[in-house]
Write a protein that holds these residues in place. Structure first.
Motif, PDB file in Angstrom:
ATOM      1  N   ILE A  74       0.909  -0.999   0.009  1.00  0.00           N
ATOM      2  CA  ILE A  74      -0.234  -0.112   0.170  1.00  0.00           C
ATOM      3  C   ILE A  74       0.878   1.297  -0.067  1.00  0.00           C
ATOM      4  O   ILE A  74       0.621   2.187  -0.694  1.00  0.00           O
ATOM      5  N   THR A  75       1.850   1.171   0.884  1.00  0.00           N
ATOM      6  CA  THR A  75       3.000   2.421   0.757  1.00  0.00           C
ATOM      7  C   THR A  75       3.645   2.413  -0.550  1.00  0.00           C
ATOM      8  O   THR A  75       3.726   3.650  -0.931  1.00  0.00           O
ATOM      9  N   LEU A  76       4.186   1.432  -1.231  1.00  0.00           N
ATOM     10  CA  LEU A  76       4.638   1.624  -2.397  1.00  0.00           C
ATOM     11  C   LEU A  76       3.742   2.281  -3.541  1.00  0.00           C
ATOM     12  O   LEU A  76       3.952   2.782  -4.449  1.00  0.00           O
ATOM     13  N   LYS A  77       2.521   1.730  -3.401  1.00  0.00           N
ATOM     14  CA  LYS A  77       1.389   2.218  -4.403  1.00  0.00           C
ATOM     15  C   LYS A  77       1.105   3.742  -4.154  1.00  0.00           C
ATOM     16  O   LYS A  77       1.087   4.394  -5.213  1.00  0.00           O
ATOM     17  N   ARG A  78       1.182   4.040  -2.999  1.00  0.00           N
ATOM     18  CA  ARG A  78       1.099   5.630  -2.552  1.00  0.00           C
ATOM     19  C   ARG A  78       2.065   6.170  -3.334  1.00  0.00           C
ATOM     20  O   ARG A  78       2.121   7.382  -3.890  1.00  0.00           O
ATOM     21  N   LEU A  79       3.547   5.677  -3.141  1.00  0.00           N
ATOM     22  CA  LEU A  79       4.721   6.494  -3.462  1.00  0.00           C
ATOM     23  C   LEU A  79       4.526   6.703  -4.895  1.00  0.00           C
ATOM     24  O   LEU A  79       5.073   7.402  -5.560  1.00  0.00           O
ATOM     25  N   GLY A  80       4.034   5.478  -5.754  1.00  0.00           N
ATOM     26  CA  GLY A  80       4.294   5.455  -6.993  1.00  0.00           C
ATOM     27  C   GLY A  80       3.258   6.409  -7.736  1.00  0.00           C
ATOM     28  O   GLY A  80       3.404   6.541  -9.109  1.00  0.00           O
ATOM     29  N   LYS A  81       2.532   7.271  -7.184  1.00  0.00           N
ATOM     30  CA  LYS A  81       1.865   8.270  -7.804  1.00  0.00           C
ATOM     31  C   LYS A  81       2.695   9.542  -8.298  1.00  0.00           C
ATOM     32  O   LYS A  81       2.364  10.390  -8.985  1.00  0.00           O
ATOM     33  N   HIS A  82       3.832   9.524  -7.553  1.00  0.00           N
ATOM     34  CA  HIS A  82       4.823  10.414  -7.863  1.00  0.00           C
ATOM     35  C   HIS A  82       5.477  10.234  -9.476  1.00  0.00           C
ATOM     36  O   HIS A  82       5.681   9.030  -9.559  1.00  0.00           O
ATOM     37  N   PRO A  83       5.437  11.354 -10.364  1.00  0.00           N
ATOM     38  CA  PRO A  83       5.976  10.977 -11.640  1.00  0.00           C
ATOM     39  C   PRO A  83       7.502  10.364 -11.766  1.00  0.00           C
ATOM     40  O   PRO A  83       7.782   9.835 -12.674  1.00  0.00           O
ATOM     41  N   TYR A  84       8.182  10.468 -10.591  1.00  0.00           N
ATOM     42  CA  TYR A  84       9.661  10.230 -10.771  1.00  0.00           C
ATOM     43  C   TYR A  84       9.916   9.042  -9.744  1.00  0.00           C
ATOM     44  O   TYR A  84      11.009   8.881  -9.160  1.00  0.00           O
ATOM     45  N   LYS A 133      13.870  17.130  -4.512  1.00  0.00           N
ATOM     46  CA  LYS A 133      12.466  17.041  -4.684  1.00  0.00           C
ATOM     47  C   LYS A 133      11.586  15.995  -4.399  1.00  0.00           C
ATOM     48  O   LYS A 133      10.462  15.886  -4.144  1.00  0.00           O
ATOM     49  N   ILE A 134      12.075  14.774  -5.059  1.00  0.00           N
ATOM     50  CA  ILE A 134      11.627  13.515  -4.908  1.00  0.00           C
ATOM     51  C   ILE A 134      11.750  12.950  -3.361  1.00  0.00           C
ATOM     52  O   ILE A 134      10.761  12.854  -2.936  1.00  0.00           O
ATOM     53  N   LEU A 135      12.684  13.575  -2.879  1.00  0.00           N
ATOM     54  CA  LEU A 135      12.794  12.891  -1.443  1.00  0.00           C
ATOM     55  C   LEU A 135      11.693  13.885  -0.448  1.00  0.00           C
ATOM     56  O   LEU A 135      11.372  13.033   0.418  1.00  0.00           O
ATOM     57  N   ASP A 136      11.453  14.980  -0.728  1.00  0.00           N
ATOM     58  CA  ASP A 136      10.729  15.705   0.020  1.00  0.00           C
ATOM     59  C   ASP A 136       9.455  15.043   0.001  1.00  0.00           C
ATOM     60  O   ASP A 136       8.775  15.059   0.979  1.00  0.00           O
ATOM     61  N   PHE A 137       8.974  14.555  -1.206  1.00  0.00           N
ATOM     62  CA  PHE A 137       7.585  13.955  -1.235  1.00  0.00           C
ATOM     63  C   PHE A 137       7.838  12.540  -0.412  1.00  0.00           C
ATOM     64  O   PHE A 137       6.643  12.473   0.057  1.00  0.00           O
ATOM     65  N   VAL A 138       8.901  11.799  -0.555  1.00  0.00           N
ATOM     66  CA  VAL A 138       8.990  10.626  -0.027  1.00  0.00           C
ATOM     67  C   VAL A 138       8.828  10.670   1.637  1.00  0.00           C
ATOM     68  O   VAL A 138       7.907  10.088   2.159  1.00  0.00           O
ATOM     69  N   HIS A 139       9.483  11.840   2.192  1.00  0.00           N
ATOM     70  CA  HIS A 139       9.609  12.035   3.384  1.00  0.00           C
ATOM     71  C   HIS A 139       8.118  12.499   3.991  1.00  0.00           C
ATOM     72  O   HIS A 139       7.851  12.275   5.109  1.00  0.00           O
ATOM     73  N   GLN A 140       7.636  13.127   3.456  1.00  0.00           N
ATOM     74  CA  GLN A 140       6.241  13.770   3.622  1.00  0.00           C
ATOM     75  C   GLN A 140       5.223  12.329   3.479  1.00  0.00           C
ATOM     76  O   GLN A 140       4.235  12.557   4.410  1.00  0.00           O
ATOM     77  N   GLN A 141       5.638  11.427   2.944  1.00  0.00           N
ATOM     78  CA  GLN A 141       4.703   9.893   3.216  1.00  0.00           C
ATOM     79  C   GLN A 141       5.182   9.231   4.282  1.00  0.00           C
ATOM     80  O   GLN A 141       4.630   7.898   4.417  1.00  0.00           O
ATOM     81  N   GLY A 142       6.148   9.576   5.090  1.00  0.00           N
ATOM     82  CA  GLY A 142       6.564   8.888   6.250  1.00  0.00           C
ATOM     83  C   GLY A 142       7.617   7.990   5.987  1.00  0.00           C
ATOM     84  O   GLY A 142       7.674   6.829   6.713  1.00  0.00           O
ATOM     85  N   VAL A 143       8.206   7.910   4.871  1.00  0.00           N
ATOM     86  CA  VAL A 143       9.160   7.038   4.301  1.00  0.00           C
ATOM     87  C   VAL A 143      10.533   7.329   4.165  1.00  0.00           C
ATOM     88  O   VAL A 143      10.819   8.452   3.970  1.00  0.00           O
ATOM     89  N   ILE A 144      11.487   6.523   4.641  1.00  0.00           N
ATOM     90  CA  ILE A 144      12.947   6.692   4.423  1.00  0.00           C
ATOM     91  C   ILE A 144      13.318   6.013   3.389  1.00  0.00           C
ATOM     92  O   ILE A 144      13.142   4.618   3.556  1.00  0.00           O
ATOM     93  N   HIS A 145      14.105   6.219   2.456  1.00  0.00           N
ATOM     94  CA  HIS A 145      14.351   5.423   1.119  1.00  0.00           C
ATOM     95  C   HIS A 145      15.533   4.267   1.760  1.00  0.00           C
ATOM     96  O   HIS A 145      15.397   3.143   1.317  1.00  0.00           O
ATOM     97  N   ARG A 146      16.424   4.904   2.495  1.00  0.00           N
ATOM     98  CA  ARG A 146      17.617   4.122   3.102  1.00  0.00           C
ATOM     99  C   ARG A 146      18.600   3.462   2.149  1.00  0.00           C
ATOM    100  O   ARG A 146      19.554   2.677   2.605  1.00  0.00           O
ATOM    101  N   ASP A 147      18.422   3.777   0.740  1.00  0.00           N
ATOM    102  CA  ASP A 147      19.743   3.165   0.116  1.00  0.00           C
ATOM    103  C   ASP A 147      19.842   4.008  -1.311  1.00  0.00           C
ATOM    104  O   ASP A 147      19.756   3.814  -2.408  1.00  0.00           O
TER     105      ASP A 147
END
Length: 500
Positions: A74-84, A133-147
């Motif tokens: 579900i989290t990945l689905k939400r992140l995938g709404k970002h164009p990049y 800009k991508i990380l700003d979106f990711v972090h607002q979703q409560g996610v840390i990429h970590r890699d």
């Protein structure tokens, strides 16, 4: 785990070849045979660290793992709404194995690109801005990429950067029972790019910022920078990155040094802080110094003959003829630059307050006479869909300056103190800096807050003239702040005061 190349999963996904492998997953290129054109996609086969014996003896473990798998999907689905960020097309379990089906991103990863040619400073800055800009979106979703690393950044043919391989799926590979045999922590990430706190199993949002700083340096020099290790503990080796000798500008060196602070508390706390630093000097045109023509030194005679006076005027006339075309070309250049910069913008004029500002033609505006807030006009971005719950906006406010406040610094301090003492626990101040508004000295304040359950980010730019305070405020959903930031900056830069 055996290779599944050549197999068909779920009756539709044909596995073409292996793309990569890690402790967390194996990634395959696949074809979706249910599509008429056999659309390419990426299949990630996860590798949970649970033995078959544990699954048989403790059935609840598998149930817990299934719930975690669905949550991550579900989290990945939400992140995938970002164009990049790659879209998540599908997820399923087959023969006690978990699979994600993601969008296949065509392009070249940054690691391969740098092997062909390193990036110059301007390209490194552009890379940083795109990924931040991508990380700003990711972090607002409560996610840390970590890699974050070069091989996880793919450049498409149009030059855009896509961030892949989110570390959150590695949660599924961690032991989920609490038996003594389980290791206390599992380090996620890539050695050389992973910050100390993440090495200790305690990542923060700005752990991604550290890894991006390392990635930027790799893109510039083609290798990782030298580090001085201060601790013997392999999980807490504090790295002091040696930036000496790198041919970066002083400004970029300062930014990278703060991105790479070993202690996460000393690092930038958000992606937007770095974006603000990088974009601070945008839209500033530096002209060469004007031509100054000095005649050779001669002693002034008591009297100047008529012929010499005529000769002097002729020289002045010649120089004017030479300089005027240059001045005219500059004026045409500036007119052309402004025309291109504000293409598809309309001009708003308010004669009562003697102010002007440009705004996008597809934005709407509402004129106000709010005696409490002092708002004069608010410009609204168009609704992106029926589900759009907040319209990003730029507002203009005019207030009378009170007697106890006479300078910009005093007003700025009053605003900052007011925000800092606000009892709203959701309010966070990010930065304050000096800038210009209507060609006057100004201050810009960036902060976030929650209003009616919506996470907002707000940038106020204000200046003082003739006992009035003029404030231009950009307000956006935190996840969309970067998306409309360039437009808001153009509007703020176009703000002017007339007949005052």
């Amino acid at each position: 785990m055996k290779s599944i190349v050549g197999k068909i999963l779920r009756g539709r996904y044909f596995i073409v070849r292996e793309l990569g492998k890690s402790n967390a997953s194996i990634t395959y290129l696949a074809e979706d045979r249910s599509k008429s054109e056999h659309q390419q996609c990426v299949i990630k086969q996860l590798q949970p660290q649970i033995s078959s014996f544990s699954l048989k003896s403790e059935p609840q473990l598998w149930h817990n793992l299934e719930k975690l798998f669905i949550t991550e999907a579900i989290t990945l689905k939400r992140l995938g709404k970002h164009p990049y960020i790659p879209q998540l097309f599908d997820y399923f379990e087959q023969e006690k194995q978990f699979y994600f089906v993601e969008e296949f991103i065509e392009g070249q990863n940054l690691e391969a690109e740098v092997q062909e040619h390193t990036l110059n400073e301007a390209e490194v800055i552009e890379l940083l801005k795109n990924v931040l800009k991508i990380l700003d979106f990711v972090h607002q979703q409560g996610v840390i990429h970590r890699d974050i690393r070069p091989s996880n950044l793919i450049r498409r043919s149009d030059g855009s950067i896509v961030l892949i391989d989110f570390g959150l799926i590695k949660n599924l590979t961690l032991p989920i029972n609490n038996s003594p045999a389980d290791p206390p922590t599992v380090v996620l990430g890539t050695l050389g790019y992973t910050p100390p706190e993440q090495m200790e199993g305690n990542p923060h949002y700005n752990s991604d910022i550290y890894a991006l700083g390392k990635t930027a340096i790799f893109a510039f020099i083609g290798s990782l920078p030298n580090s001085n290790l201060i601790s013997a503990n392999p999980l807490s080796q504090v790295e002091k990155i040696d930036l000496a000798g790198l041919d970066f500008s002083t400004r970029l060196t300062t930014i990278l040094r703060k991105m790479l602070e070993p202690n996460y508390r000393d690092r930038y706390q958000s992606a937007v802080e770095i974006l603000t630093e990088l974009e601070r000097e945008e839209n500033v045109i530096t002209l060469p110094p004007p031509f100054i023509v000095s005649p050779p030194y001669t002693e002034i005679p008591p009297r100047i003959s008529k012929n010499k006076q005529q000769l002097a005027w002729k020289k002045i006339l010649v120089w004017m003829l030479l300089i005027l075309p240059f001045i005219g070309a500059l004026l045409l250049l500036f007119a052309g630059l402004e025309k291109n910069l504000y293409r598809n913008f309309a001009l708003y004029i308010n004669n009562q307050y003697n102010l002007e500002i440009r705004y996008p033609e597809n934005w709407s505006f509402e004129e106000l006479e709010d005696p409490i807030t002092g708002e004069v006009v608010v410009f609204y971005s168009p609704l992106e869909s029926e589900a759009d719950i907040f319209q990003e906006k730029v507002s203009v406010t005019v207030e009378e300056l009170t007697e106890d406040l006479s300078t910009l610094d005093e007003y700025s301090e009053r605003i900052t103190d007011s925000l800092a003492s606000n009892k709203d626990a959701t309010l966070s101040i990010y930065s304050q800096q000096k800038t210009k508004l209507a060609q006057l000295p100004a201050r810009s304040l960036l902060y976030s807050r929650i209003e009616n359950g919506i996470n907002l980010r707000q940038m106020e730019t204000f200046t003082i003239k003739n006992d009035k305070i003029y404030i231009v405020t950009y307000t956006a959903e935190r996840a969309k702040y970067s998306k409309f930031l360039d437009t808001a900056k153009k509007m703020i830069n176009s703000f002017s005061l007339t007949k005052i």
